[in-house]
Enzyme design. Sequence first.
Site, PDB file in Angstrom:
ATOM      1  N   HIS A   1      13.850  -1.585  -3.357  1.00 31.80           N
ATOM      2  CA  HIS A   1      12.609  -1.962  -3.368  1.00 31.80           C
ATOM      3  C   HIS A   1      11.911  -3.880  -3.674  1.00 31.80           C
ATOM      4  CE1 HIS A   1       9.849  -1.915  -6.582  1.00 31.80           C
ATOM      5  NE2 HIS A   1       9.394  -1.353  -6.272  1.00 31.80           N
TER       6      HIS A   1
ATOM      7  N   HIS B   1      11.002   9.848  -5.283  1.00 35.40           N
ATOM      8  CA  HIS B   1      11.189   8.110  -5.349  1.00 35.40           C
ATOM      9  C   HIS B   1      12.564   7.785  -5.182  1.00 35.40           C
ATOM     10  CE1 HIS B   1       9.573   4.636  -8.455  1.00 35.40           C
ATOM     11  NE2 HIS B   1       9.255   4.668  -6.537  1.00 35.40           N
TER      12      HIS B   1
END
Length: 290
Positions: A81, A39
């Site tokens: 992100h 991730h």
Amino acid sequence: MHARSVAATTIALLGFALFAPVPRVSAAGAPAHPLVVAHRGASAYAPENTLPAIDRAAALGIPWVENDVQRTRDGELVVVHDAGLRRTTDAERVFPGRAPWRVKDLTAAEIARLDAGSWFGPAYAGTRVPTLRQYLRRVEHNHQKLLLEIKNPELYPGIERQTLQLLGDEGWLDRSHRAGRLIVQSFSAGSVRTVHALRPGVRTAFLGRPAAKDLTAYAGFADLINPSHSGLTDAYVTGVHARRGPHGDPMRVFTWTVDDAPGARTVAGLGVDGIITDRPDVVCRALDSA
């Protein structure tokens, strides 16, 4: 377990074809382990969404990495992100008058000045926010595979087409990449539909958990449904597997974000096809010992 042993074990675990028919079984007839996806790279061990994070995943033997793509003010695709840069860079210090330091408000050259590693630890001081082009080239160099998330598409009209164009320019839309090395996902169903409409050959995933009654509609444009692990049930996973996605294969389930051994064994027991994790080595050891 030593890291090199973990790496070898992981490569063995992940040798199964990504889109093999459900139920997934190994050559010996035993159930296949879920794929393990790092991730934002191996983000428990290096600053998220940076080149060191995907290098760390490679060192651990993890073929699959996940990232997030957004766009700068002058149109460069970058890997980060948050919509804002304050949490993972020194943007507040470098540009004190530019609050709230959104990706969309800074140019690529300005973002390239930022330190995206010191917040994580002094060993990563000076790490930069990579462009998507830089990121793709490092993933290719590492012989890895990519779960690419189009982040906040409502902020960036046309980002789907631009992302696909760059993927094509970098060789990521050929048959071998499309068959088993690339998945494009988003929390926006509209964005996933757009990707599928523009390039039907690309595997796509919806991030979230649609109602079971809506899964048939999602199967028209998404090959995977990727929900949070919280509250996930075997009945839901079975319901996803019962549908065939746009490429004629049973739909898959990659769940996130699972970072501990008990959680990994629990979701594997539910029949998920992939586990997205900040700690891929921990998850791999848990699956190997289950």
